[in-house]
Design a protein around this motif. Sequence first.
Motif, PDB file in Angstrom:
ATOM      1  N   ARG A 157      30.290  29.630  51.892  1.00  0.00           N
ATOM      2  CA  ARG A 157      30.997  30.187  51.327  1.00  0.00           C
ATOM      3  C   ARG A 157      30.990  32.204  51.639  1.00  0.00           C
ATOM      4  NH1 ARG A 157      34.448  29.027  46.875  1.00  0.00           N
ATOM      5  NH2 ARG A 157      35.205  30.957  47.129  1.00  0.00           N
ATOM      6  N   ASN A 158      31.202  33.357  51.181  1.00  0.00           N
ATOM      7  CA  ASN A 158      31.697  34.610  52.039  1.00  0.00           C
ATOM      8  C   ASN A 158      32.192  35.232  50.351  1.00  0.00           C
ATOM      9  OD1 ASN A 158      31.981  36.834  52.319  1.00  0.00           O
ATOM     10  ND2 ASN A 158      32.463  36.604  54.804  1.00  0.00           N
ATOM     11  N   GLN A 159      31.464  36.229  49.402  1.00  0.00           N
ATOM     12  CA  GLN A 159      31.253  36.444  48.496  1.00  0.00           C
ATOM     13  C   GLN A 159      32.791  37.731  48.928  1.00  0.00           C
ATOM     14  OE1 GLN A 159      29.976  35.292  45.818  1.00  0.00           O
ATOM     15  NE2 GLN A 159      30.901  36.952  43.743  1.00  0.00           N
ATOM     16  N   VAL A 160      32.470  38.025  49.733  1.00  0.00           N
ATOM     17  CA  VAL A 160      34.006  39.012  50.152  1.00  0.00           C
ATOM     18  C   VAL A 160      35.498  38.835  49.562  1.00  0.00           C
ATOM     19  CG1 VAL A 160      35.669  40.844  51.345  1.00  0.00           C
ATOM     20  CG2 VAL A 160      33.050  40.904  51.541  1.00  0.00           C
ATOM     21  N   TRP A 161      35.194  36.905  49.368  1.00  0.00           N
ATOM     22  CA  TRP A 161      37.209  36.802  49.952  1.00  0.00           C
ATOM     23  C   TRP A 161      36.782  36.161  47.731  1.00  0.00           C
ATOM     24  CZ3 TRP A 161      39.053  39.880  53.313  1.00  0.00           C
ATOM     25  CH2 TRP A 161      37.682  39.405  53.963  1.00  0.00           C
ATOM     26  N   SER A 162      35.226  36.074  46.975  1.00  0.00           N
ATOM     27  CA  SER A 162      36.135  35.468  45.673  1.00  0.00           C
ATOM     28  C   SER A 162      36.956  36.683  44.846  1.00  0.00           C
ATOM     29  CB  SER A 162      34.549  35.571  45.009  1.00  0.00           C
ATOM     30  OG  SER A 162      33.512  36.446  45.039  1.00  0.00           O
ATOM     31  N   ILE A 163      36.557  38.101  45.501  1.00  0.00           N
ATOM     32  CA  ILE A 163      36.808  38.875  44.232  1.00  0.00           C
ATOM     33  C   ILE A 163      38.839  38.513  44.664  1.00  0.00           C
ATOM     34  CG2 ILE A 163      37.546  41.042  44.629  1.00  0.00           C
ATOM     35  CD1 ILE A 163      34.432  40.454  43.990  1.00  0.00           C
ATOM     36  N   PRO A 164      39.840  38.485  43.092  1.00  0.00           N
ATOM     37  CA  PRO A 164      41.209  38.662  43.620  1.00  0.00           C
ATOM     38  C   PRO A 164      41.501  39.874  43.988  1.00  0.00           C
ATOM     39  CG  PRO A 164      39.971  38.210  40.882  1.00  0.00           C
ATOM     40  CD  PRO A 164      39.132  38.692  41.954  1.00  0.00           C
ATOM     41  N   CYS A 165      42.627  39.843  45.125  1.00  0.00           N
ATOM     42  CA  CYS A 165      43.402  40.987  45.643  1.00  0.00           C
ATOM     43  C   CYS A 165      44.753  40.617  46.537  1.00  0.00           C
ATOM     44  CB  CYS A 165      42.701  41.438  46.750  1.00  0.00           C
ATOM     45  SG  CYS A 165      42.323  40.196  48.312  1.00  0.00           S
ATOM     46  N   PHE A 166      45.926  41.152  46.630  1.00  0.00           N
ATOM     47  CA  PHE A 166      47.193  41.556  46.945  1.00  0.00           C
ATOM     48  C   PHE A 166      46.424  40.881  48.373  1.00  0.00           C
ATOM     49  CE2 PHE A 166      50.409  43.371  49.355  1.00  0.00           C
ATOM     50  CZ  PHE A 166      51.085  42.175  48.275  1.00  0.00           C
ATOM     51  N   ALA A 167      45.816  41.541  49.506  1.00  0.00           N
ATOM     52  CA  ALA A 167      46.315  41.379  50.970  1.00  0.00           C
ATOM     53  C   ALA A 167      44.160  41.447  51.329  1.00  0.00           C
ATOM     54  CB  ALA A 167      46.422  42.611  51.485  1.00  0.00           C
ATOM     55  N   ALA A 168      43.797  40.980  52.642  1.00  0.00           N
ATOM     56  CA  ALA A 168      42.300  40.426  52.559  1.00  0.00           C
ATOM     57  C   ALA A 168      42.491  40.536  54.355  1.00  0.00           C
ATOM     58  CB  ALA A 168      42.324  38.787  52.665  1.00  0.00           C
ATOM     59  N   PHE A 169      41.647  42.082  54.414  1.00  0.00           N
ATOM     60  CA  PHE A 169      41.318  42.191  55.899  1.00  0.00           C
ATOM     61  C   PHE A 169      39.382  41.467  56.011  1.00  0.00           C
ATOM     62  CE2 PHE A 169      44.231  44.567  53.683  1.00  0.00           C
ATOM     63  CZ  PHE A 169      45.214  44.584  54.905  1.00  0.00           C
ATOM     64  N   PRO A 170      39.589  40.409  56.846  1.00  0.00           N
ATOM     65  CA  PRO A 170      38.744  40.078  57.696  1.00  0.00           C
ATOM     66  C   PRO A 170      38.009  40.729  58.870  1.00  0.00           C
ATOM     67  CG  PRO A 170      40.182  38.414  58.122  1.00  0.00           C
ATOM     68  CD  PRO A 170      40.749  39.496  56.393  1.00  0.00           C
ATOM     69  N   SER A 171      37.481  41.620  58.851  1.00  0.00           N
ATOM     70  CA  SER A 171      36.968  42.522  59.886  1.00  0.00           C
ATOM     71  C   SER A 171      35.860  42.415  60.036  1.00  0.00           C
ATOM     72  CB  SER A 171      37.805  43.847  59.557  1.00  0.00           C
ATOM     73  OG  SER A 171      38.748  43.909  58.785  1.00  0.00           O
ATOM     74  N   ALA A 172      34.941  41.811  59.814  1.00  0.00           N
ATOM     75  CA  ALA A 172      33.244  41.568  60.296  1.00  0.00           C
ATOM     76  C   ALA A 172      33.378  40.340  61.866  1.00  0.00           C
ATOM     77  CB  ALA A 172      33.072  40.442  59.738  1.00  0.00           C
ATOM     78  N   THR A 173      34.205  39.215  62.296  1.00  0.00           N
ATOM     79  CA  THR A 173      33.099  38.198  63.106  1.00  0.00           C
ATOM     80  C   THR A 173      33.336  37.021  62.679  1.00  0.00           C
ATOM     81  OG1 THR A 173      31.409  37.582  64.011  1.00  0.00           O
ATOM     82  CG2 THR A 173      31.157  36.737  61.104  1.00  0.00           C
ATOM     83  N   GLN A 174      33.301  36.279  63.600  1.00  0.00           N
ATOM     84  CA  GLN A 174      33.845  34.901  63.197  1.00  0.00           C
ATOM     85  C   GLN A 174      34.014  34.151  62.700  1.00  0.00           C
ATOM     86  OE1 GLN A 174      32.474  35.898  66.588  1.00  0.00           O
ATOM     87  NE2 GLN A 174      31.050  34.328  66.694  1.00  0.00           N
ATOM     88  N   ASN A 175      34.675  32.991  62.192  1.00  0.00           N
ATOM     89  CA  ASN A 175      35.001  32.317  61.178  1.00  0.00           C
ATOM     90  C   ASN A 175      34.112  32.355  59.535  1.00  0.00           C
ATOM     91  OD1 ASN A 175      36.107  30.064  62.485  1.00  0.00           O
ATOM     92  ND2 ASN A 175      34.007  29.282  63.158  1.00  0.00           N
ATOM     93  N   GLU A 176      34.685  33.860  59.507  1.00  0.00           N
ATOM     94  CA  GLU A 176      33.686  34.144  58.366  1.00  0.00           C
ATOM     95  C   GLU A 176      34.668  33.561  57.103  1.00  0.00           C
ATOM     96  OE1 GLU A 176      34.516  38.567  57.298  1.00  0.00           O
ATOM     97  OE2 GLU A 176      35.717  38.971  59.168  1.00  0.00           O
ATOM     98  N   LEU A 177      35.317  33.349  57.375  1.00  0.00           N
ATOM     99  CA  LEU A 177      36.821  32.994  56.018  1.00  0.00           C
ATOM    100  C   LEU A 177      36.907  31.662  56.567  1.00  0.00           C
ATOM    101  CD1 LEU A 177      39.757  35.262  54.832  1.00  0.00           C
ATOM    102  CD2 LEU A 177      40.121  32.817  55.136  1.00  0.00           C
ATOM    103  N   ASN A 178      36.847  30.440  55.333  1.00  0.00           N
ATOM    104  CA  ASN A 178      36.274  29.218  55.710  1.00  0.00           C
ATOM    105  C   ASN A 178      37.527  28.668  54.892  1.00  0.00           C
ATOM    106  OD1 ASN A 178      35.224  28.508  53.222  1.00  0.00           O
ATOM    107  ND2 ASN A 178      33.665  28.362  54.163  1.00  0.00           N
ATOM    108  N   LEU A 179      38.139  27.347  54.395  1.00  0.00           N
ATOM    109  CA  LEU A 179      39.325  26.858  54.176  1.00  0.00           C
ATOM    110  C   LEU A 179      38.608  27.230  52.750  1.00  0.00           C
ATOM    111  CD1 LEU A 179      41.560  24.804  53.503  1.00  0.00           C
ATOM    112  CD2 LEU A 179      39.373  22.593  53.297  1.00  0.00           C
ATOM    113  N   ALA A 180      36.911  27.403  51.682  1.00  0.00           N
ATOM    114  CA  ALA A 180      36.998  26.963  50.488  1.00  0.00           C
ATOM    115  C   ALA A 180      37.402  28.757  50.384  1.00  0.00           C
ATOM    116  CB  ALA A 180      35.602  26.781  49.835  1.00  0.00           C
TER     117      ALA A 180
END
Length: 450
Positions: A309-332
Amino acid sequence: MGYVQRVIEECEAKFPHQVYFLQALKEIFESLKPEIDRNPSYEKNAILERLVVPERSIAFRVPWIDDEGRARVNQGYRIEFNSALGPYKGGLRFHPSVNEDVIKFLGFEQILKNSLTTLNMGGGKGGSDFDPKGKSENEIMRFCQSFMSELYRHIGDRTDVPAGDIGVGGREVGYMFGQYKRLSNRFDGVLTGKGLKWGGSLVRKEATGYGSVYFAQAMLEARGESLEGKICCVSGSGNVAIYTIEKLYALGAKPVTASDSRGMIYDAEGIDLALLKEIKENRRESLQAYAQEKKSAIYTPVSEYPQGRNQVWSIPCFAAFPSATQNELNLADAQELLKNGCQCVSEGANMPCTLEATNLFVDSKICYGPAKAANAGGVATSGLEMAQNASMSIWSFEEVDAKLLKIMRGIFAHAQETAKEFGQEQNLVLGANIAGFRKVAMAMIEQGVV
């Protein structure tokens, strides 16, 4: 077997180890099926078979001398993928993860991304497995000069115009441009991302991040929403992430995360942009330094992330901006974002979501901006830099920013209108892929089998 599936299977057989390239190819081709099925001229002219093979692939060694006087060697690449719409255009990435697969997937994505900008640019990409981190200024200069000593033979302002990417900023572009000028005896717009005193464009550094936010803004406005007052999560801490954060603040949003290869920070008070710039742009330190200086921030090292997992995406938010590298945000990660109420995802990095995550976002019908549309601001502004170089003029920050905003809104409108044709107004993956593909495919047909 249909045309699309046949070409996918042929590529899987030919390139079984190029996992990133195959991932990008499947994501694009599967969304093209409705367009391919209604237009038999694509198969007649072998457009898909021609599209997946680069017009030219260049691999070369890059020898250089470190500060201890030892000879070192890295691998260099430039893949000139498709020039149907104009000179090859795409960045150079210096990172240990770079290999032919990575460069090929990036170059393939670049074809449709550049098409969507409406500017006359083909698609290409390049780079090296050289890592600028931990190197001295002189080592970086010597490497860049050696890299350009081979690359200069293959590029030109009307042939192939590289730019920066991960690991390649203004410093590296400067060293490479100096060597190009020395070897070619030419001062022209052969690289973008140049210094402002010698042909660069205002807003170029900010463009990908700004553009990603502009695209999110356009998606939300179409649904009567906005970013104002909303909590946003951003991954990365390079140019894309920093200027995503800057533009989010300008629109009244509250970005609360950033990350690097070692870990992430969560600052419930909102990311301190000045401190982030100081740490990353000036001191070039780990984000751990941010948490040491800002007591409201929580630092989580990568070693403490939940498995897979990527800990960034565990933080509740209205909008997400994946801005690092490929495949950093998976199904989970995608499931966690949706569970926590995320309503918008705008991709600042190249292919930051896995195919499974992408499909979930599309099926959920949230605002989802795929990279080839949402992060096209960087290459669009590179195109604007090329235009300024060609006319030997300099545009103001406000003028370039206004053009960038217009381009990003145009990309959204074009993708949405194309998706509407197929009864899927909210599917911008389908809309962006088909809109970008049509322009390239028709140019290829009109130019003959070349």
